[in-house]
Design a protein around this motif. Structure first.
Motif, mmCIF file in Angstrom:
data_model
loop_
_atom_site.group_PDB
_atom_site.id
_atom_site.type_symbol
_atom_site.label_atom_id
_atom_site.label_comp_id
_atom_site.label_asym_id
_atom_site.label_seq_id
_atom_site.Cartn_x
_atom_site.Cartn_y
_atom_site.Cartn_z
ATOM 1 N N THR A 139 31.285 44.352 -6.502
ATOM 2 C CA THR A 139 30.136 44.270 -5.616
ATOM 3 C C THR A 139 30.608 44.465 -4.178
ATOM 4 O O THR A 139 31.803 44.551 -3.907
ATOM 5 C CB THR A 139 29.431 42.907 -5.729
ATOM 6 O OG1 THR A 139 30.317 41.873 -5.239
ATOM 7 C CG2 THR A 139 29.049 42.594 -7.161
ATOM 8 N N GLY A 140 29.646 44.527 -3.263
ATOM 9 C CA GLY A 140 30.028 44.511 -1.859
ATOM 10 C C GLY A 140 29.736 45.782 -1.102
ATOM 11 O O GLY A 140 28.908 46.611 -1.504
ATOM 12 N N LEU A 141 30.439 45.941 -0.009
ATOM 13 C CA LEU A 141 30.116 46.937 1.000
ATOM 14 C C LEU A 141 30.312 48.374 0.520
ATOM 15 O O LEU A 141 31.395 48.756 0.089
ATOM 16 C CB LEU A 141 30.966 46.699 2.247
ATOM 17 C CG LEU A 141 30.709 47.623 3.434
ATOM 18 C CD1 LEU A 141 29.265 47.539 3.902
ATOM 19 C CD2 LEU A 141 31.664 47.292 4.579
ATOM 20 N N LEU A 142 29.234 49.148 0.617
ATOM 21 C CA LEU A 142 29.261 50.574 0.326
ATOM 22 C C LEU A 142 28.642 51.287 1.534
ATOM 23 O O LEU A 142 27.505 50.999 1.907
ATOM 24 C CB LEU A 142 28.457 50.878 -0.939
ATOM 25 C CG LEU A 142 28.575 52.279 -1.529
ATOM 26 C CD1 LEU A 142 29.981 52.523 -2.068
ATOM 27 C CD2 LEU A 142 27.545 52.486 -2.641
ATOM 28 N N ILE A 193 35.080 47.415 5.606
ATOM 29 C CA ILE A 193 35.702 48.741 5.728
ATOM 30 C C ILE A 193 35.816 49.000 7.221
ATOM 31 O O ILE A 193 34.796 49.192 7.910
ATOM 32 C CB ILE A 193 34.876 49.851 5.061
ATOM 33 C CG1 ILE A 193 34.676 49.580 3.577
ATOM 34 C CG2 ILE A 193 35.554 51.210 5.271
ATOM 35 C CD1 ILE A 193 33.743 50.574 2.885
ATOM 36 N N GLY A 194 37.027 49.011 7.761
ATOM 37 C CA GLY A 194 37.199 49.162 9.204
ATOM 38 C C GLY A 194 36.459 48.056 9.928
ATOM 39 O O GLY A 194 36.667 46.869 9.667
ATOM 40 N N ALA A 195 35.550 48.439 10.832
ATOM 41 C CA ALA A 195 34.762 47.458 11.578
ATOM 42 C C ALA A 195 33.447 47.112 10.893
ATOM 43 O O ALA A 195 32.706 46.248 11.366
ATOM 44 C CB ALA A 195 34.478 47.986 12.985
ATOM 45 N N PHE A 196 33.144 47.753 9.764
ATOM 46 C CA PHE A 196 31.895 47.515 9.050
ATOM 47 C C PHE A 196 32.039 46.287 8.150
ATOM 48 O O PHE A 196 32.957 46.212 7.335
ATOM 49 C CB PHE A 196 31.514 48.729 8.206
ATOM 50 C CG PHE A 196 31.280 49.988 8.996
ATOM 51 C CD1 PHE A 196 30.051 50.218 9.601
ATOM 52 C CD2 PHE A 196 32.272 50.935 9.144
ATOM 53 C CE1 PHE A 196 29.814 51.377 10.334
ATOM 54 C CE2 PHE A 196 32.056 52.090 9.879
ATOM 55 C CZ PHE A 196 30.823 52.310 10.474
ATOM 56 N N GLN A 197 31.102 45.344 8.270
ATOM 57 C CA GLN A 197 31.154 44.085 7.529
ATOM 58 C C GLN A 197 30.039 44.017 6.486
ATOM 59 O O GLN A 197 28.923 44.486 6.734
ATOM 60 C CB GLN A 197 31.000 42.901 8.493
ATOM 61 C CG GLN A 197 32.017 42.852 9.614
ATOM 62 C CD GLN A 197 33.347 42.263 9.182
ATOM 63 O OE1 GLN A 197 33.464 41.686 8.097
ATOM 64 N NE2 GLN A 197 34.366 42.397 10.032
ATOM 65 N N VAL A 198 30.344 43.396 5.346
ATOM 66 C CA VAL A 198 29.329 43.271 4.299
ATOM 67 C C VAL A 198 28.167 42.392 4.762
ATOM 68 O O VAL A 198 27.036 42.539 4.276
ATOM 69 C CB VAL A 198 29.955 42.716 2.992
ATOM 70 C CG1 VAL A 198 30.305 41.234 3.119
ATOM 71 C CG2 VAL A 198 29.027 42.951 1.801
#
Length: 234
Positions: free
Chosen positions: A62-65, A216-221
């Motif tokens: 699950t998680g950040l896409l 992912i990098g600066a992107f947060q879930v």
């Protein structure tokens, strides 16, 4: 930033032109969805052909896409190359052919004698630049064929080790046979392989029993939209 506004606007019937100009959508992928399931759902929802994701998540993760639309699809490789962070669990005392729960556990061994100190110490061998063999049940291609397709046909598959970097490997809790972790790593890292190799290093085997991508990098879930928030009437 554009991607933050999508938390409010992804469920609305916005003009297709705005997506063709380029948007970054952060989606919290649910369990049992493939990454392409998410892309297909959003493609139907916002009525756009040019859309893709920046880094596959397995169905059991699950998680950040990160989803890019329109002109922003040119940024996909840039986003894919960024550092990634995961949390999850490794179950010790068995292995699986896929290194996770997409296949049944086998080769059971006792975890008796495995101490918290041993578990903590084992992380050192998997921190920093390492060579990692990807799972044979993966989407890597050999002579134009996905290796998981070859593996499912019972054909012998040999993959060479690849250089990856594990920036941090933290054990967050131990409830044997389950070990909980947090990993920060480079692109190209297979957490399934890490789980399998970690269990082998402890001498009892192990497989990935849960996984969530949190950054992912600066992107947060935390900034991502759950799929339940995406309209389902298309």
């Amino acid at each position: 930033m554009t991607y933050l506004r999508e938390k409010l606007t992804v469920t609305e019937n916005n003009a297709t032109n705005s997506y063709e100009e380029g948007r970054v959508l952060l989606i919290d992928k649910p369990l049992d969805w493939t990454s392409f399931d998410v892309v297909r759902k959003l493609r139907n929802q916002i009525k756009i052909k040019k859309i893709g994701h920046a880094g596959t998540l397995d169905p059991l993760a699950t998680g950040l896409l990160i989803i890019c639309t329109g002109r922003f699809t040119k940024k996909i490789n840039e986003y894919m190359a960024q550092e990634k962070e995961y949390t999850g669990s490794i179950t010790l005392g068995a292995t699986t052919p896929t290194f996770d729960l997409e296949s049944e556990p086998e080769n059971f061994l006792s975890t008796e004698g495995i101490t918290p100190a041993m578990i903590e110490q084992a992380t050192a061998a998997f921190t920093g630049p390492i060579l990692q063999v990807p799972p044979i049940h993966s989407a890597i291609k050999i002579n134009g064929q996905r290796v998981y397709e070859l593996a499912r046909k019972g054909k012998e598959v040999k993959l060479e080790p690849r250089p990856v970097t594990i920036f941090s490997f933290e054990i967050t809790a131990i409830e044997l046979p389950v070990v909980y972790f947090k990993v920060t790593c480079s692109t190209g890292t297979y957490i399934r392989s890490l789980a399998n190799d970690f269990g082998a290093a402890l001498g009892c085997g192990g497989y990935l029993s849960s996984l969530r991508r949190t950054r992912i990098g600066a992107f947060q879930v935390e900034d991502a939209v759950p799929m339940e928030a995406v309209r389902t009437d298309s």
